[in-house]
Each structure stands twice: as C-alpha cells, then as structure tokens.
Write a protein that holds these residues in place. Structure first.
Motif, PDB file in Angstrom:
ATOM      1  N   PRO A   1       0.821  -1.208   0.000  1.00 14.47           N
ATOM      2  CA  PRO A   1       0.000   0.000   0.000  1.00 14.47           C
ATOM      3  C   PRO A   1       0.855   1.258   0.000  1.00 14.47           C
ATOM      4  N   LYS A   2       0.256   2.347  -0.449  1.00 14.36           N
ATOM      5  CA  LYS A   2       0.970   3.611  -0.401  1.00 14.36           C
ATOM      6  C   LYS A   2       1.077   4.103   1.035  1.00 14.36           C
ATOM      7  N   LEU A   3       2.180   4.772   1.335  1.00 11.39           N
ATOM      8  CA  LEU A   3       2.373   5.325   2.663  1.00 11.39           C
ATOM      9  C   LEU A   3       1.417   6.493   2.885  1.00 11.39           C
ATOM     10  N   ALA A   4       0.863   6.574   4.076  1.00 15.25           N
ATOM     11  CA  ALA A   4       0.067   7.735   4.467  1.00 15.25           C
ATOM     12  C   ALA A   4       1.032   8.777   5.019  1.00 15.25           C
ATOM     13  N   LEU A   5       1.342   9.790   4.224  1.00 18.68           N
ATOM     14  CA  LEU A   5       2.382  10.749   4.562  1.00 18.68           C
ATOM     15  C   LEU A   5       1.802  12.101   4.938  1.00 18.68           C
TER      16      LEU A   5
ATOM     17  N   GLN B   1       3.812  11.978  -2.925  1.00 20.15           N
ATOM     18  CA  GLN B   1       4.381  10.810  -2.253  1.00 20.15           C
ATOM     19  C   GLN B   1       5.908  10.875  -2.137  1.00 20.15           C
ATOM     20  N   LEU B   2       6.447  12.116  -2.028  1.00 16.62           N
ATOM     21  CA  LEU B   2       7.894  12.309  -1.918  1.00 16.62           C
ATOM     22  C   LEU B   2       8.644  11.654  -3.075  1.00 16.62           C
TER      23      LEU B   2
ATOM     24  N   GLY C   1       2.458   0.892  -4.709  1.00 11.68           N
ATOM     25  CA  GLY C   1       2.851   1.396  -3.400  1.00 11.68           C
ATOM     26  C   GLY C   1       3.922   2.467  -3.520  1.00 11.68           C
ATOM     27  N   SER C   2       4.295   3.038  -2.398  1.00 11.89           N
ATOM     28  CA  SER C   2       5.261   4.132  -2.379  1.00 11.89           C
ATOM     29  C   SER C   2       6.656   3.647  -2.746  1.00 11.89           C
ATOM     30  N   PHE C   3       7.426   4.532  -3.396  1.00 10.30           N
ATOM     31  CA  PHE C   3       8.815   4.249  -3.725  1.00 10.30           C
ATOM     32  C   PHE C   3       9.672   5.372  -3.168  1.00 10.30           C
ATOM     33  N   LEU C   4      10.794   5.003  -2.522  1.00  5.81           N
ATOM     34  CA  LEU C   4      11.721   5.979  -1.956  1.00  5.81           C
ATOM     35  C   LEU C   4      13.136   5.683  -2.425  1.00  5.81           C
TER      36      LEU C   4
ATOM     37  N   VAL D   1       5.835  -0.482   8.492  1.00  4.02           N
ATOM     38  CA  VAL D   1       5.815   0.336   7.280  1.00  4.02           C
ATOM     39  C   VAL D   1       6.458  -0.437   6.138  1.00  4.02           C
ATOM     40  N   ARG D   2       5.866  -0.349   4.949  1.00  7.31           N
ATOM     41  CA  ARG D   2       6.419  -1.024   3.772  1.00  7.31           C
ATOM     42  C   ARG D   2       6.454  -0.055   2.594  1.00  7.31           C
ATOM     43  N   PHE D   3       7.525  -0.156   1.808  1.00  5.53           N
ATOM     44  CA  PHE D   3       7.644   0.656   0.602  1.00  5.53           C
ATOM     45  C   PHE D   3       8.676  -0.003  -0.304  1.00  5.53           C
ATOM     46  N   ARG D   4       8.904   0.576  -1.491  1.00  5.77           N
ATOM     47  CA  ARG D   4       9.861   0.026  -2.446  1.00  5.77           C
ATOM     48  C   ARG D   4      11.085   0.919  -2.556  1.00  5.77           C
TER      49      ARG D   4
END
Length: 325
Positions: A26-30, A129-130, A199-202, A220-223
């Motif tokens: 899922p996308k991060l709630a930022l 999403q940064l 989902g979110s990518f950083l 928390v999960r992201f790519r």
C-alpha cells in the motif's frame, strides 16, 4: 562489492528487504511532519539543518578492533525547498558524514584513515508521495575485513553511486563508478532498473528523512532499489515501533533545549543472507498538527560496525528550522 561497504549509501541503513517488488504494497500515508504545521505541503522556503554528535562503544575484543576520533567526527543533514528544472517546488536533501580512526590487530595498528560520505537527493512533496527525481552519493570509506593480517587491516572503497528516475517512476538508471586512490576510474557499471509493483517508492538517500512523514501505528512497507543487486525490492520496518519518553538536549536558534519528549523507536535490518546488524532509529513523536514543535526529527540512531566491532551512536546536538513553514 560487499553489502557492508554499500551500507554507507544509507544514513542508517540497511533496512529489511522483504521481497522483490510486486503487488500488494500500500501507499504510505504521509504528512509533512518536518514542518510546524503538518497539514502544509509548501515546499519552497523550507530550510532545515541538523547536526549530530558522534560516540563509539567498542566491543570487548583483544584481537581485531577499530577506534574512532569521535570528537572530530561530523554528521550534518541540510534540507531546502528549491525550484528545480521544470518543477516549482522540490526538496533537496544533502547529507555529509566524516570520521577518522585506526584499525588494530593485536599489537599492530593501521595508518590513520579518514572516511567521508556525501549524498544529495532531489524529491517532490507529500502530495506527490515524496517522489524521487535523482540522487548522487560519493563515498570514501573503509570497512573491516574477514581475515585481517598485519599488512592488511581493512578494505578501502572510493566510489560514486547515482540514480535518475523517469517521470512516471517506472524506471531508473543506475550508475556505479569505482576509483583508485589517485581518483582514476577503475570500473563503471550502468543498469536500467524496472520499478515493478505499486505502493510508495523511496530513494535510498531519502529513507531516514521520509520516515518522519509516516504514522508508526504499525509496520511500514515501501519500495526502493537495493544498491548491491540493482534490483527493485520491497522494504519493511518489521515489528510495530515502540514509544518512549526521551530526554532531548540540543541547541536551536533560541539557545539550549532541554526537554522530556515523546519519541518513537524504529528497529531496522536486512532480511537476507548477508543481513548485517540491525539499526535503531529514534524520532520525536508527532505533536499538535498546527504546532509540531520537534517536527518528528531524527533525534538519535545507532549504527553497529561489521563483525561486531562496536556501535557508532549519532545524537542530535544542533537543529535549525525555518519557523515560517
């Protein structure tokens, strides 16, 4: 190149590598928790400078060891909101780290080394999403080795690692260049990486900052891209972070701050064969949405040295925030 050398690419990495990129993230709630008003997503005009004191706790080891000159060591992060290319507001985050020391094997002491890392990353605001645009990291680093000898007590690395992303954030171009002690390029690797999944990518260089923007009510999960394999991977913080009350003591524009502050502790580690030690990051907890005094700042983190040689601890000692945003 070993993962322990590439760990210099992250402020407090490595993180937990859950699996290759795929669906189900899922996308991060930022929210912009680095601002006093966390509901504001104004990028232009944002300015922040954080400086950390460094300490080292050596392991009890009479054989192979390392010592650091922590009194002269530095770690500084600088954030600013700028106009960049065709974008009206982009975050530019610079992180610089320097530290010197010596390795020892029994009675043999190495020559003095000087490690330094400088990274820059450009990324958009919370409403995007940064989303990272690009990053560049330059590393001059030493690392412990598995079988040290009197004539060879450590590895030395000189390399740059850069990543540039396409506008849709579906592909990235990665370049790794290594250099000898004279600064001559000895190797260059380029690869186009498909950023599969949702989902979110950083970018690696924004992770420690970006975690300030999430709510730690659960894991928390992201790519991101694993800099060793040049592959897109899914990253997670593991168990739910824990809350505590921490005594903060640092300088800001108004003088010395001494407060008991709610904090959130996050423990991170690779979930791979070459997992390396865990890292512990402590953030100031979110305050009032319209008066977030401590701006979810990273107040301290622990970075264990490879082969259990000890732990470097970084603790916030100076903070300068732009109080207009």
């Amino acid at each position: 190149m070993k993962k322990r050398a590439l760990s210099a690419l992250l402020l407090a990495a490595p993180l937990t590598l859950a699996c290759a990129c795929g669906g189900g993230t899922p996308k991060l709630a930022l929210s912009a928790n680095w601002l006093s008003n966390t509901t504001n997503d104004t990028v232009l005009g944002t300015r922040e400078r954080l400086e950390y004191a460094v300490s080292f706790t050596p392991a009890e080891n009479d054989g192979y060891s390392v010592s650091y000159e922590t009194e002269t060591a530095t770690l500084v992060t600088e954030l600013e909101g700028i106009q960049y290319e065709d974008y009206t507001g982009v975050y530019h985050l610079t992180t610089t780290r320097t530290i010197a020391g010596k390795y020892r094997l029994g009675a043999t002491e190495s020559e003095r080394f000087e490690d330094s890392t400088r990274s820059e990353v450009w990324f958009l605001g919370v409403s995007d999403q940064l989303r990272p645009l690009k990053s560049v990291t330059e590393v001059h680093s030493t690392s412990p080795i598995t079988n040290p000898t009197a004539s060879r007590l450590f590895h030395k690395y000189d390399f740059t690692y850069s990543v540039e992303y396409d506008e849709a954030l579906t592909n990235a171009h990665v370049v790794m260049q290594t250099f000898d002690e004279e600064g001559t390029e000895t190797d260059k690797t380029e690869k186009d990486v498909e950023l599969e999944g949702d989902g979110s990518f950083l970018d690696n260089e924004q992770i420690a900052f970006a975690l300030r923007g999430v709510s730690f009510g659960s894991s928390v999960r992201f790519r991101t891209i694993d800099p060793q394999t040049f592959q897109c991977v899914t990253v997670g913080t593991g168990a739910t972070p824990t809350e505590a009350v921490t005594h903060l003591e640092f300088e800001n524009e108004d003088g010395l701050v001494q407060e008991e502050v709610r904090t959130v502790e996050v423990v991170l580690s690779y979930g791979t064969v070459q997992s390396g030690p865990t890292r512990t990051l402590t953030y100031a907890a979110k305050g009032d949405a319209n008066g977030n005094t401590y701006r979810n700042v990273l107040v301290s983190f622990e970075n264990p040295i490879s082969f259990s040689l000890g732990t470097l601890t970084y603790k916030l000692k100076k903070a300068s925030f732009d109080h207009t945003v």
